[in-house]
Scaffold this motif. Structure first.
Motif, PDB file in Angstrom:
ATOM      1  N   TYR A   9       2.578 -16.741  19.252  1.00 45.02           N
ATOM      2  CA  TYR A   9       3.387 -16.280  18.367  1.00 45.02           C
ATOM      3  C   TYR A   9       2.876 -14.657  17.859  1.00 45.02           C
ATOM      4  O   TYR A   9       3.714 -13.794  17.511  1.00 45.02           O
ATOM      5  CB  TYR A   9       2.877 -16.952  17.009  1.00 45.02           C
ATOM      6  CG  TYR A   9       3.644 -16.365  15.595  1.00 45.02           C
ATOM      7  CD1 TYR A   9       4.995 -16.765  15.334  1.00 45.02           C
ATOM      8  CD2 TYR A   9       2.865 -15.598  14.767  1.00 45.02           C
ATOM      9  CE1 TYR A   9       5.457 -16.083  14.259  1.00 45.02           C
ATOM     10  CE2 TYR A   9       3.413 -15.272  13.562  1.00 45.02           C
ATOM     11  CZ  TYR A   9       4.697 -15.256  13.322  1.00 45.02           C
ATOM     12  OH  TYR A   9       5.310 -14.638  12.116  1.00 45.02           O
ATOM     13  N   GLN A  12       4.551 -12.778  20.621  1.00 47.89           N
ATOM     14  CA  GLN A  12       6.120 -12.374  20.558  1.00 47.89           C
ATOM     15  C   GLN A  12       6.295 -11.564  19.078  1.00 47.89           C
ATOM     16  O   GLN A  12       7.046 -10.582  19.385  1.00 47.89           O
ATOM     17  CB  GLN A  12       6.589 -13.754  20.033  1.00 47.89           C
ATOM     18  CG  GLN A  12       8.087 -13.951  19.677  1.00 47.89           C
ATOM     19  CD  GLN A  12       8.647 -15.122  19.329  1.00 47.89           C
ATOM     20  OE1 GLN A  12       7.832 -16.372  18.984  1.00 47.89           O
ATOM     21  NE2 GLN A  12       9.958 -15.269  19.080  1.00 47.89           N
ATOM     22  N   THR A  13       5.389 -11.537  18.204  1.00 46.79           N
ATOM     23  CA  THR A  13       5.597 -10.409  17.058  1.00 46.79           C
ATOM     24  C   THR A  13       5.168  -9.045  17.685  1.00 46.79           C
ATOM     25  O   THR A  13       5.986  -8.278  17.292  1.00 46.79           O
ATOM     26  CB  THR A  13       4.575 -10.790  16.120  1.00 46.79           C
ATOM     27  OG1 THR A  13       4.655 -12.358  15.593  1.00 46.79           O
ATOM     28  CG2 THR A  13       4.527 -10.079  14.730  1.00 46.79           C
ATOM     29  N   TYR A  15       5.532  -7.942  20.764  1.00 44.90           N
ATOM     30  CA  TYR A  15       6.677  -7.231  21.493  1.00 44.90           C
ATOM     31  C   TYR A  15       7.773  -7.353  21.058  1.00 44.90           C
ATOM     32  O   TYR A  15       8.782  -6.281  20.956  1.00 44.90           O
ATOM     33  CB  TYR A  15       7.080  -8.573  22.976  1.00 44.90           C
ATOM     34  CG  TYR A  15       5.765  -8.615  23.847  1.00 44.90           C
ATOM     35  CD1 TYR A  15       5.271  -7.500  24.537  1.00 44.90           C
ATOM     36  CD2 TYR A  15       5.161  -9.900  24.099  1.00 44.90           C
ATOM     37  CE1 TYR A  15       4.254  -7.466  25.238  1.00 44.90           C
ATOM     38  CE2 TYR A  15       4.203  -9.564  25.062  1.00 44.90           C
ATOM     39  CZ  TYR A  15       3.595  -8.625  25.711  1.00 44.90           C
ATOM     40  OH  TYR A  15       2.675  -8.472  26.766  1.00 44.90           O
ATOM     41  N   GLN A  16       8.094  -8.182  19.824  1.00 42.11           N
ATOM     42  CA  GLN A  16       9.311  -7.912  18.933  1.00 42.11           C
ATOM     43  C   GLN A  16       9.373  -6.695  18.345  1.00 42.11           C
ATOM     44  O   GLN A  16      10.191  -6.110  18.368  1.00 42.11           O
ATOM     45  CB  GLN A  16       9.417  -9.197  18.093  1.00 42.11           C
ATOM     46  CG  GLN A  16      10.692  -9.222  17.202  1.00 42.11           C
ATOM     47  CD  GLN A  16      11.026 -10.329  16.269  1.00 42.11           C
ATOM     48  OE1 GLN A  16      10.223 -11.430  16.434  1.00 42.11           O
ATOM     49  NE2 GLN A  16      11.737 -10.470  15.532  1.00 42.11           N
ATOM     50  N   ALA A  17       8.114  -6.419  17.765  1.00 43.09           N
ATOM     51  CA  ALA A  17       8.207  -4.908  17.136  1.00 43.09           C
ATOM     52  C   ALA A  17       8.296  -3.829  18.310  1.00 43.09           C
ATOM     53  O   ALA A  17       9.081  -2.893  17.689  1.00 43.09           O
ATOM     54  CB  ALA A  17       6.573  -4.874  16.548  1.00 43.09           C
ATOM     55  N   GLN A  18       7.727  -3.919  19.280  1.00 44.73           N
ATOM     56  CA  GLN A  18       7.971  -2.906  20.323  1.00 44.73           C
ATOM     57  C   GLN A  18       9.486  -2.930  20.676  1.00 44.73           C
ATOM     58  O   GLN A  18      10.182  -1.671  20.614  1.00 44.73           O
ATOM     59  CB  GLN A  18       7.380  -3.229  21.543  1.00 44.73           C
ATOM     60  CG  GLN A  18       5.723  -2.914  21.323  1.00 44.73           C
ATOM     61  CD  GLN A  18       4.882  -3.215  22.717  1.00 44.73           C
ATOM     62  OE1 GLN A  18       5.548  -3.902  23.646  1.00 44.73           O
ATOM     63  NE2 GLN A  18       3.678  -2.662  22.716  1.00 44.73           N
ATOM     64  N   LEU A  19      10.092  -4.180  20.719  1.00 43.42           N
ATOM     65  CA  LEU A  19      11.449  -4.093  21.057  1.00 43.42           C
ATOM     66  C   LEU A  19      12.318  -3.439  19.982  1.00 43.42           C
ATOM     67  O   LEU A  19      13.293  -2.582  20.477  1.00 43.42           O
ATOM     68  CB  LEU A  19      11.945  -5.503  21.231  1.00 43.42           C
ATOM     69  CG  LEU A  19      13.429  -5.831  22.030  1.00 43.42           C
ATOM     70  CD1 LEU A  19      13.828  -5.073  23.040  1.00 43.42           C
ATOM     71  CD2 LEU A  19      13.457  -7.332  21.933  1.00 43.42           C
ATOM     72  N   GLU A  20      12.134  -3.859  18.799  1.00 45.44           N
ATOM     73  CA  GLU A  20      12.797  -3.165  17.678  1.00 45.44           C
ATOM     74  C   GLU A  20      12.582  -1.574  17.651  1.00 45.44           C
ATOM     75  O   GLU A  20      13.704  -1.128  17.631  1.00 45.44           O
ATOM     76  CB  GLU A  20      12.451  -3.864  16.376  1.00 45.44           C
ATOM     77  CG  GLU A  20      12.774  -5.308  16.305  1.00 45.44           C
ATOM     78  CD  GLU A  20      12.282  -5.972  14.866  1.00 45.44           C
ATOM     79  OE1 GLU A  20      11.732  -5.175  14.135  1.00 45.44           O
ATOM     80  OE2 GLU A  20      12.507  -7.015  14.646  1.00 45.44           O
TER      81      GLU A  20
END
Length: 120
Positions: A9, A12-13, A15-20
């Motif tokens: 988790y 994922q959080t 990478y999700q921040a980097q992706l955003e």
């Protein structure tokens, strides 16, 4: 198991921040224009390089053709020179024989004789 899911988790959080962040960056028209300009420049350079490679290959073919024609001309000039020398020698012998005949007819002696009487 909860520990493993927690790590997943967190990643994922992260990478999700980097992706955003990347999505926002590339969604910004100013950044998109810069990226597309760079991509266009790369495409232009690639096209120019392909044209240059084609030109070099064509030049190589032209040089090869020129070399072949030069070799052929050299061969033809050698043959011409040999034939001209042969004709010159042949004509020289015929002229020499004609001079001897004319000399003999006019003066009544061979051209090899140093002293001879004129024939009248």
């Amino acid at each position: 198991e909860s520990r493993g899911l927690g790590d997943v988790y967190k990643r994922q959080t992260k990478y999700q921040a980097q992706l955003e962040e990347h999505m926002k960056s590339y969604s910004d028209p100013a950044n998109v224009d810069k990226a597309s300009k760079v991509q266009n420049k790369i495409s232009e350079v690639k096209e120019i390089m392909m044209e240059n490679i084609d030109a070099v290959l064509e030049r190589g073919e032209n040089l090869k053709n020129l070399h072949e024609r030069t070799t052929e001309l050299e061969s033809n000039s050698i043959q011409f020179s040999e034939k001209a020398t042969e004709v010159k020698k042949k004509n020289g012998v015929e002229k020499s024989q004609n001079v001897d005949l004319a000399y003999h007819c006019c003066f009544g002696c061979d051209s090899n004789n140093i002293v001879c009487d004129l024939w009248y």
